[in-house]
Design a protein around this motif. Structure first.
Motif, PDB file in Angstrom:
ATOM      1  N   SER B   7       4.816  -1.234  -8.363  1.00 32.34           N
ATOM      2  CA  SER B   7       4.542   0.381  -8.777  1.00 32.34           C
ATOM      3  C   SER B   7       3.054   0.519  -8.614  1.00 32.34           C
ATOM      4  CB  SER B   7       5.086   0.642 -10.062  1.00 32.34           C
ATOM      5  OG  SER B   7       4.730   2.061 -10.240  1.00 32.34           O
ATOM      6  N   GLU B   8       2.200  -0.435  -9.166  1.00 33.58           N
ATOM      7  CA  GLU B   8       0.693  -0.089  -9.289  1.00 33.58           C
ATOM      8  C   GLU B   8       0.167  -0.037  -7.714  1.00 33.58           C
ATOM      9  OE1 GLU B   8      -1.798  -2.921 -11.354  1.00 33.58           O
ATOM     10  OE2 GLU B   8      -0.225  -2.560 -13.148  1.00 33.58           O
ATOM     11  N   SER B  11       0.599   3.182  -5.722  1.00 31.16           N
ATOM     12  CA  SER B  11      -0.536   4.199  -5.931  1.00 31.16           C
ATOM     13  C   SER B  11      -1.482   3.691  -4.935  1.00 31.16           C
ATOM     14  CB  SER B  11      -0.586   3.898  -7.444  1.00 31.16           C
ATOM     15  OG  SER B  11      -1.838   4.950  -7.799  1.00 31.16           O
ATOM     16  N   LEU B  12      -1.938   2.424  -5.155  1.00 26.68           N
ATOM     17  CA  LEU B  12      -2.968   2.166  -4.299  1.00 26.68           C
ATOM     18  C   LEU B  12      -2.716   2.533  -2.727  1.00 26.68           C
ATOM     19  CD1 LEU B  12      -4.193  -1.133  -5.986  1.00 26.68           C
ATOM     20  CD2 LEU B  12      -5.188   0.967  -6.327  1.00 26.68           C
ATOM     21  N   LEU B  14      -0.767   4.743  -1.478  1.00 23.23           N
ATOM     22  CA  LEU B  14      -1.048   6.273  -1.081  1.00 23.23           C
ATOM     23  C   LEU B  14      -2.306   6.569  -0.838  1.00 23.23           C
ATOM     24  CD1 LEU B  14       1.340   7.756  -3.706  1.00 23.23           C
ATOM     25  CD2 LEU B  14       1.706   7.747  -1.217  1.00 23.23           C
ATOM     26  N   ASP B  15      -3.264   5.819  -1.447  1.00 17.96           N
ATOM     27  CA  ASP B  15      -4.850   5.991  -1.369  1.00 17.96           C
ATOM     28  C   ASP B  15      -5.629   5.237  -0.343  1.00 17.96           C
ATOM     29  OD1 ASP B  15      -4.667   8.009  -3.161  1.00 17.96           O
ATOM     30  OD2 ASP B  15      -4.913   6.570  -4.862  1.00 17.96           O
ATOM     31  N   LEU B  17      -5.772   2.118  -0.054  1.00 17.38           N
ATOM     32  CA  LEU B  17      -6.519   1.081  -0.753  1.00 17.38           C
ATOM     33  C   LEU B  17      -5.800  -0.391  -0.499  1.00 17.38           C
ATOM     34  CD1 LEU B  17      -8.069   2.991  -3.815  1.00 17.38           C
ATOM     35  CD2 LEU B  17      -8.983   2.414  -1.519  1.00 17.38           C
ATOM     36  N   MET B  43       7.346   9.106  -4.979  1.00 17.57           N
ATOM     37  CA  MET B  43       5.719   8.868  -5.031  1.00 17.57           C
ATOM     38  C   MET B  43       5.283   9.920  -3.886  1.00 17.57           C
ATOM     39  SD  MET B  43       3.924   6.282  -6.792  1.00 17.57           S
ATOM     40  CE  MET B  43       4.351   5.565  -8.294  1.00 17.57           C
TER      41      MET B  43
END
Lengths: 203, 192
Positions: B7-8, B11-12, B14-15, B17, B43
């Motif tokens: 999950s973490e 998020s990364l 999507l950016d 990273l 997401m």
């Protein structure tokens, strides 16, 4: 010296036009952040105005080593979070018998009509479901297009804290979206209808 | 890979990273885990939904209204300053005028007027005036002595009474000077 630095210096010397240039350059960013944070056009307008008044009166405290945009967004962010906190306290202290009129939005705002597209409303509802600190990082990431380091500077925390806040915010939003989608399936609609029947019967 | 870690990473991702290897590991986990895949889709959908939303802009007269607000603020500040100035200045003027009246009264408080007032039976006023007269006479005597015998200045300067007098005079003069300055500034502001 860059353009902003020049405007800041000229404003400090008392040049009102230079300050008007600064306002013009940042008004959309500041207003948008306030709007996403507060969810209402009239409150956002007030908050953005107050932010610029604070910028003007505290301009001497600005450190030119810092990015001007980060500084100004930090002032707006702090103002909005404070405002929301005060509002919550006010609500808590009010009698519960009061009508829930604020949920109806502010229809007297003329520009509201244009803003109230369906997607805009949906985004507003989604954002308002988040705690203020999470809403802030989402607004800075999506509309200001800031990097983690820049967001950390605005919020006044570390990059890793921003990383986890963004993750939590996205996770919460995703959970909401998934829950909503479930309600849109035939089974979900039946469930909704059932709830309505119960509500009507009870209330 | 654990679901919490995945999950973490979403998020990364999507950016932008995650490096290539991390991205592949995430994709492998998503292919295997239904719950995470659902979360990832939500997401991703959200991210593109938020990105598509335009920036909200303020009303066109925003800048002008800020200028107005700042002008009003400045006017309020000036008004406050000038009222404080007038207040302090008035105190200064009264202090000076008080000393002058006391001196004048001492000079005039000689027998003819005094007798007339006493005969009129104004005992209370007489008492008050006499007390004031004593104060005024002391002030007058001190000023006279200092004017006539310059040698006294050195002695007087040692005495505490003289310092008190000097302090009073400075205070009165200072307050008046401040008041004059503020009044003139204000005049320049009103009639530039």
């Amino acid at each position: 010296m860059d353009q902003e630095g020049q405007w800041v210096a000229e404003t400090l010397r008392g040049d009102q036009h230079a300050f008007a240039n600064l306002v013009d350059a940042y008004k959309v960013a500041v207003y948008n952040l306030c709007y996403r944070m507060l969810g209402s056009a009239s409150e956002a307008e007030d908050a953005a105005q107050e932010t610029f008044v604070r910028v003007y009166t505290h301009l001497r405290a600005y450190n030119p080593q810092q990015k001007f945009s980060s500084w100004i967004l930090a002032i707006a962010a702090h103002y909005c979070i404070d405002h929301l906190r005060r509002q919550r306290l006010k609500w808590l202290s009010l009698d519960e018998a009061l009508p829930l009129s604020p949920l109806a939005g502010d229809p007297e705002q003329p520009e509201n009509a244009a803003m109230e597209r369906e997607s805009c409303l949906e985004i507003r509802n989604l954002l308002q479901s988040l705690p203020a600190e999470y809403r802030l990082v989402i607004a800075l990431r999506y509309w200001q297009d800031l990097s983690y380091a820049e967001i950390a500077q605005v919020v006044g925390t570390t990059e890793s804290a921003i990383k986890s806040r963004l993750h939590r915010a996205r996770q919460m939003l995703a959970e909401r979206v998934i829950a909503q989608r479930r309600l849109e399936t035939p089974w979900g609609q039946q469930l909704q209808q059932g709830k309505r029947v119960i509500n009507n019967a009870v209330l | 890979m654990q679901c919490s870690e995945s999950s973490e990473w979403m998020s990364l991702h999507l950016d932008g990273l995650l490096d290539q290897e991390q991205a592949l590991r995430l994709e492998a986990h998503l292919a295997a885990c239904e719950a995470c895949r659902q979360e990832w889709e939500a997401m991703r959908w959200l991210s593109s939904f938020l990105k598509a939303e335009p920036v909200a802009a303020p009303k066109p007269d925003f800048t002008a209204r800020i200028a107005l607000r700042l002008r009003q603020r400045e006017a309020r500040r000036r008004r406050l300053h000038s009222s404080i100035g007038v207040l302090i200045g008035s105190v200064g003027l009264w202090a000076l005028a008080g000393a002058a009246v006391l001196l004048l009264f001492t000079m005039l408080w000689q027998p003819p007027i005094r007798v007339v007032l006493l005969e009129a039976g104004l005992a209370l006023i007489n008492d008050v005036l006499s007390t004031l007269a004593v104060l005024g006479q002391a002030l007058y005597a001190a000023a006279y002595a200092l004017a006539v015998r310059p040698a006294l200045w050195a002695q007087a300067f040692d005495g505490k009474a003289w310092l008190l007098l000097l302090g009073y005079a400075f205070l009165a003069l200072g307050l008046t000077a401040l008041w004059m300055r503020i009044v003139f500034q204000r005049r320049r502001y009103v009639f530039p």
